[in-house]
Enzyme design. Structure first.
Site, PDB file in Angstrom:
ATOM      1  N   VAL A  12      -9.185  10.206 -22.698  1.00 53.83           N
ATOM      2  CA  VAL A  12      -8.500  10.199 -21.399  1.00 53.83           C
ATOM      3  C   VAL A  12      -7.503  11.351 -21.241  1.00 53.83           C
ATOM      4  O   VAL A  12      -7.528  12.066 -20.224  1.00 53.83           O
ATOM      5  CB  VAL A  12      -7.763   8.860 -21.176  1.00 53.83           C
ATOM      6  CG1 VAL A  12      -7.181   8.809 -19.772  1.00 53.83           C
ATOM      7  CG2 VAL A  12      -8.692   7.699 -21.392  1.00 53.83           C
ATOM      8  N   ALA A  76      -3.672  12.819 -33.671  1.00 52.47           N
ATOM      9  CA  ALA A  76      -2.845  13.558 -34.628  1.00 52.47           C
ATOM     10  C   ALA A  76      -3.321  13.243 -36.041  1.00 52.47           C
ATOM     11  O   ALA A  76      -3.907  12.185 -36.291  1.00 52.47           O
ATOM     12  CB  ALA A  76      -1.381  13.168 -34.461  1.00 52.47           C
ATOM     13  N   ASN A 102       0.434  14.475 -30.354  1.00 53.08           N
ATOM     14  CA  ASN A 102       1.766  14.124 -30.865  1.00 53.08           C
ATOM     15  C   ASN A 102       1.798  14.381 -32.374  1.00 53.08           C
ATOM     16  O   ASN A 102       1.913  13.458 -33.168  1.00 53.08           O
ATOM     17  CB  ASN A 102       2.057  12.640 -30.618  1.00 53.08           C
ATOM     18  CG  ASN A 102       2.869  12.425 -29.351  1.00 53.08           C
ATOM     19  OD1 ASN A 102       3.567  13.322 -28.878  1.00 53.08           O
ATOM     20  ND2 ASN A 102       2.773  11.224 -28.807  1.00 53.08           N
ATOM     21  N   SER A 128       4.130  15.445 -22.539  1.00 58.09           N
ATOM     22  CA  SER A 128       4.565  14.096 -22.171  1.00 58.09           C
ATOM     23  C   SER A 128       4.206  13.770 -20.738  1.00 58.09           C
ATOM     24  O   SER A 128       4.140  14.641 -19.887  1.00 58.09           O
ATOM     25  CB  SER A 128       6.081  13.953 -22.332  1.00 58.09           C
ATOM     26  OG  SER A 128       6.478  12.670 -21.904  1.00 58.09           O
ATOM     27  N   GLY A 129       4.000  12.474 -20.525  1.00 56.13           N
ATOM     28  CA  GLY A 129       3.745  12.007 -19.169  1.00 56.13           C
ATOM     29  C   GLY A 129       2.570  11.061 -19.105  1.00 56.13           C
ATOM     30  O   GLY A 129       2.188  10.592 -18.033  1.00 56.13           O
ATOM     31  N   LYS A 182       9.440  17.305 -28.761  1.00 57.96           N
ATOM     32  CA  LYS A 182       8.674  16.175 -28.222  1.00 57.96           C
ATOM     33  C   LYS A 182       8.965  14.899 -29.028  1.00 57.96           C
ATOM     34  O   LYS A 182       9.078  13.801 -28.477  1.00 57.96           O
ATOM     35  CB  LYS A 182       7.168  16.476 -28.244  1.00 57.96           C
ATOM     36  CG  LYS A 182       6.272  15.289 -27.831  1.00 57.96           C
ATOM     37  CD  LYS A 182       6.596  14.819 -26.429  1.00 57.96           C
ATOM     38  CE  LYS A 182       5.744  13.743 -25.814  1.00 57.96           C
ATOM     39  NZ  LYS A 182       5.146  12.715 -26.547  1.00 57.96           N
ATOM     40  N   HIS A 185      12.201  13.638 -27.865  1.00 59.51           N
ATOM     41  CA  HIS A 185      11.954  13.042 -26.540  1.00 59.51           C
ATOM     42  C   HIS A 185      11.494  11.596 -26.722  1.00 59.51           C
ATOM     43  O   HIS A 185      11.982  10.680 -26.062  1.00 59.51           O
ATOM     44  CB  HIS A 185      10.875  13.854 -25.804  1.00 59.51           C
ATOM     45  CG  HIS A 185      10.265  13.138 -24.634  1.00 59.51           C
ATOM     46  ND1 HIS A 185       9.307  12.151 -24.777  1.00 59.51           N
ATOM     47  CD2 HIS A 185      10.484  13.232 -23.303  1.00 59.51           C
ATOM     48  CE1 HIS A 185       8.971  11.681 -23.581  1.00 59.51           C
ATOM     49  NE2 HIS A 185       9.672  12.323 -22.671  1.00 59.51           N
ATOM     50  N   ASN A 186      10.553  11.374 -27.631  1.00 61.84           N
ATOM     51  CA  ASN A 186      10.048  10.017 -27.835  1.00 61.84           C
ATOM     52  C   ASN A 186      11.112   9.104 -28.436  1.00 61.84           C
ATOM     53  O   ASN A 186      11.183   7.927 -28.092  1.00 61.84           O
ATOM     54  CB  ASN A 186       8.806  10.043 -28.728  1.00 61.84           C
ATOM     55  CG  ASN A 186       7.567  10.438 -27.954  1.00 61.84           C
ATOM     56  OD1 ASN A 186       7.654  11.191 -26.997  1.00 61.84           O
ATOM     57  ND2 ASN A 186       6.417   9.939 -28.354  1.00 61.84           N
ATOM     58  N   GLU A 189      13.142   8.091 -25.694  1.00 62.91           N
ATOM     59  CA  GLU A 189      12.315   7.130 -24.934  1.00 62.91           C
ATOM     60  C   GLU A 189      12.465   5.718 -25.543  1.00 62.91           C
ATOM     61  O   GLU A 189      12.660   4.737 -24.821  1.00 62.91           O
ATOM     62  CB  GLU A 189      10.866   7.627 -24.978  1.00 62.91           C
ATOM     63  CG  GLU A 189       9.807   6.712 -24.421  1.00 62.91           C
ATOM     64  CD  GLU A 189       8.404   7.333 -24.610  1.00 62.91           C
ATOM     65  OE1 GLU A 189       8.203   8.512 -24.245  1.00 62.91           O
ATOM     66  OE2 GLU A 189       7.510   6.638 -25.143  1.00 62.91           O
ATOM     67  N   LYS A 260       3.777   3.771 -32.370  1.00 64.28           N
ATOM     68  CA  LYS A 260       2.802   4.656 -33.027  1.00 64.28           C
ATOM     69  C   LYS A 260       3.452   5.597 -34.021  1.00 64.28           C
ATOM     70  O   LYS A 260       2.758   6.362 -34.684  1.00 64.28           O
ATOM     71  CB  LYS A 260       2.002   5.420 -31.985  1.00 64.28           C
ATOM     72  CG  LYS A 260       1.012   4.534 -31.251  1.00 64.28           C
ATOM     73  CD  LYS A 260      -0.026   5.379 -30.547  1.00 64.28           C
ATOM     74  CE  LYS A 260      -0.465   4.757 -29.246  1.00 64.28           C
ATOM     75  NZ  LYS A 260       0.608   4.633 -28.247  1.00 64.28           N
ATOM     76  N   ARG A 445      34.119   6.577 -54.163  1.00 64.58           N
ATOM     77  CA  ARG A 445      33.158   7.472 -54.846  1.00 64.58           C
ATOM     78  C   ARG A 445      33.831   8.182 -56.015  1.00 64.58           C
ATOM     79  O   ARG A 445      33.245   8.376 -57.079  1.00 64.58           O
ATOM     80  CB  ARG A 445      32.591   8.496 -53.859  1.00 64.58           C
ATOM     81  CG  ARG A 445      31.703   7.879 -52.783  1.00 64.58           C
ATOM     82  CD  ARG A 445      31.247   8.930 -51.769  1.00 64.58           C
ATOM     83  NE  ARG A 445      30.310   9.872 -52.367  1.00 64.58           N
ATOM     84  CZ  ARG A 445      30.479  11.181 -52.408  1.00 64.58           C
ATOM     85  NH1 ARG A 445      31.557  11.725 -51.897  1.00 64.58           N
ATOM     86  NH2 ARG A 445      29.573  11.952 -52.960  1.00 64.58           N
TER      87      ARG A 445
HETATM   88  C1  6PG Z   1       4.787  10.502 -23.593  1.00 69.23           C
HETATM   89  C2  6PG Z   1       4.750   9.284 -24.471  1.00 69.23           C
HETATM   90  C3  6PG Z   1       3.479   9.270 -25.271  1.00 69.23           C
HETATM   91  C4  6PG Z   1       3.128   7.931 -25.869  1.00 69.23           C
HETATM   92  C5  6PG Z   1       4.156   7.399 -26.802  1.00 69.23           C
HETATM   93  C6  6PG Z   1       4.031   5.940 -27.028  1.00 69.23           C
HETATM   94  O1  6PG Z   1       5.742  11.240 -23.743  1.00 69.23           O
HETATM   95  O2  6PG Z   1       3.903  10.672 -22.772  1.00 69.23           O
HETATM   96  O3  6PG Z   1       5.842   9.301 -25.322  1.00 69.23           O
HETATM   97  O4  6PG Z   1       3.574  10.295 -26.222  1.00 69.23           O
HETATM   98  O5  6PG Z   1       2.883   7.029 -24.854  1.00 69.23           O
HETATM   99  O6  6PG Z   1       3.979   8.085 -28.011  1.00 69.23           O
HETATM  100  O7  6PG Z   1       4.702   5.675 -28.179  1.00 69.23           O
HETATM  101  P1  6PG Z   1       4.667   4.285 -28.924  1.00 69.23           P
HETATM  102  O8  6PG Z   1       3.248   3.812 -28.933  1.00 69.23           O
HETATM  103  O9  6PG Z   1       5.174   4.618 -30.274  1.00 69.23           O
HETATM  104  O10 6PG Z   1       5.565   3.404 -28.130  1.00 69.23           O
END
Ligand code: 6PG
Length: 479
Positions: A12, A76, A102, A128-129, A182, A185-186, A189, A260, A445
């Site tokens: 996809v 990946a 990724n 991303s998106g 990236k 970014h995740n 997220e 993931k 320590r």
């Molecule tokens: C993006 C998302 C994409 C993916 C995630 C889902 O930027 O378009 O981040 O990369 O949907 O990796 O991550 P998880 O399955 O780990 O929630």
């Protein structure tokens, strides 16, 4: 050869990216997939697109104009390595291989180095998106060499999302820089999603509102400073009714969050860089906690507070939750940008943090109004050491902090887990503190391991003779 760009891997994401490329003026897109059926399906379903189908790597290479440029959109890990190996066989020096998956940034660094030996350019690009972004305009975070950017820049600019007239793509930095960004970014997220989930949970348990009613709260929030894609889709998810049971969909979805791996990578990398991304870490761990049913099952009987959540003024409570969410979100982004800054220093990348925030304004999953404020902050001070100390955020945190504290204490008091809210507040207070109990840790320590300490009143490194007469001596610095 007629195609100026090729796509390998037509699942996809790959198909949608190929369609996006083909829809832009000036692009002719070569497409290749390991099994022929996916290629046939794509061509059949989209006669309007100017695709050049290839059924072998040789054909694929022959259909591309030079420098050949191909985007790999496969899983990946090993599948990516396999495709790279095959492309190297048929490509020539100066050609460009782009990995749009990724990938872990250290894999990208390794691959870039190996591919460069052949004279071919390798570019790891974070995209991303999701599926929709790939089709209509993603946010793209490419790394790789300056040379490859000359060819790749215009192509990627043609397909990226557009925010305030600017395409959401920039040459992030060399080799693995794009995939690093990236990854972060995740991580952000993950934090953003967890914070929204905590907000939903508190509102639901505190006010008794139905998911559909809470959807309206999020829709309202989406008209203010929290405006973002994730808030918008939260309202959509909460509004959804399950056709089979008539229940809100959110009530019939199993409460075990998947992952993931990119959130875990962000945290693992931050740990090795010594960057406290506590909000992202809590969000990642919260998913882990949710996904251990055997542990949760034996734990439901653990003692909790006598009283549950009692809310007297639901509207005021919801406003407190909104402010706690906003403040915690500022922390999550600040921590994420801190990790990018530290990563750039460690891996010798020149990363423009303001440019990164700008390419996240549209196309990607964390797209939000808020990114404009981050861009402003870095415009004003490109070397800002802590994002949340920018004037705009200081004002916002000042406005939110009382509510934030009320929400964190209310959740602790009533036994409702809000790990991302509370760890973000603890981080904020840790940063603010003039003195931290880290001094005591240094003393401990030094006591058990002679690890030494520094003093506030004079330079040098010191050790107390704990098992002797407890006088202090000057010592070698052991950190
Ligand atoms: C993006 C998302 C994409 C993916 C995630 C889902 O930027 O378009 O981040 O990369 O949907 O990796 O991550 P998880 O399955 O780990 O929630």
């Amino acid at each position: 050869a007629t195609a100026n760009i090729g796509v390998v891997g037509l699942a996809v994401m790959g198909s949608n990216l190929a369609r996006n490329l083909a829809s832009r003026e000036g692009n002719t897109v070569a497409v290749f997939n390991r099994s022929r059926s996916k290629t046939d399906e794509l061509i059949e379903a989209h006669p309007e697109a100017e695709f050049v189908p290839a059924f072998s790597y040789e054909q694929f290479a022959a259909s591309l104009t030079k420098p050949r440029t191909a985007v790999i959109m496969v899983k990946a890990g090993r599948p990516t390595d396999a495709v790279i190996d095959s492309l190297i066989e048929v490509f020539e020096p100066g050609d460009i291989i782009v990995d749009g998956g990724n990938a872990l940034f250290t894999d990208t660094i390794r691959r870039e180095k190996a591919v460069r030996e052949t004279g071919i350019n390798f570019v790891g690009a974070g995209i991303s998106g999701g599926e929709e972004g790939a089709l209509n305009g993603p946010s793209i975070m490419p790394g790789g060499s300056d040379e490859s950017w000359v060819t790749l820049g215009p192509i990627l600019r043609s397909i990226a999302a557009v925010a305030e007239g600017e395409p959401c793509v920039t040459h992030v930095g060399h080799d693995g820089a794009g995939h690093f960004v990236k990854m972060v970014h995740n991580g952000i997220e993950y934090a953003d999603m967890q914070l929204i989930a905590e907000a939903y949970d508190l509102i639901r348990r505190g006010t008794g509102k139905t998911p559909a009613e809470i959807a309206e709260v999020f829709a309202e929030w989406n008209r203010g400073e929290l405006e973002s894609y994730l808030i918008e889709i939260t309202a959509e998810v909460l509004r959804q009714t399950d056709a089979a049971t008539g229940q809100p969909l959110v009530d019939v979805i199993l409460d075990q969050a998947g992952a993931k791996g990119t959130g875990a990578w962000t945290v693992q990398t931050a740990l090795s860089l010594g960057v406290p991304v506590s909000g992202i870490a809590e969000a990642t761990f919260a998913r882990s906690l949710s996904s251990h049913p055997e542990q949760r099952e034996v734990s439901t009987g653990l003692p909790g507070p006598a009283e549950g959540l009692q809310v007297e003024d639901p509207d005021a409570f919801i406003e407190d939750v909104r402010l706690a969410l906003y403040a915690s979100k500022i922390v999550a982004y600040s921590q994420g940008f801190d990790e990018i800054r530290a990563g750039a220093a460690e891996y010798d990348w020149t990363i423009d943090l303001g440019a990164v925030s700008k390419i996240w304004r549209a196309g990607c999953i964390i797209r939000a109004q808020f990114l404009n404020r981050i861009a402003d902050a870095y415009d004003a001070q490109p070397d800002l050491p802590v994002l949340l100390t920018a004037p705009y955020f200081v004002e916002a945190l000042g406005r939110a902090q009382a509510a934030w504290r009320r929400i964190v204490s209310t959740s602790a008091h009533s036994g409702i887990p809000a790990p991302a809210f509370s760890s973000s507040l603890a981080y904020y207070d840790g940063l603010r503190a003039e003195r931290l109990p880290a001094a005591l840790i240094q003393g401990q320590r030094d006591f058990f391991g002679a690890h030494t300490y520094k003093r506030i009143d004079k330079p040098g490194t010191f050790h107390t003779l704990w098992s002797g007469d407890r006088t202090e001596i000057e010592a070698e610095d052991t950190h």
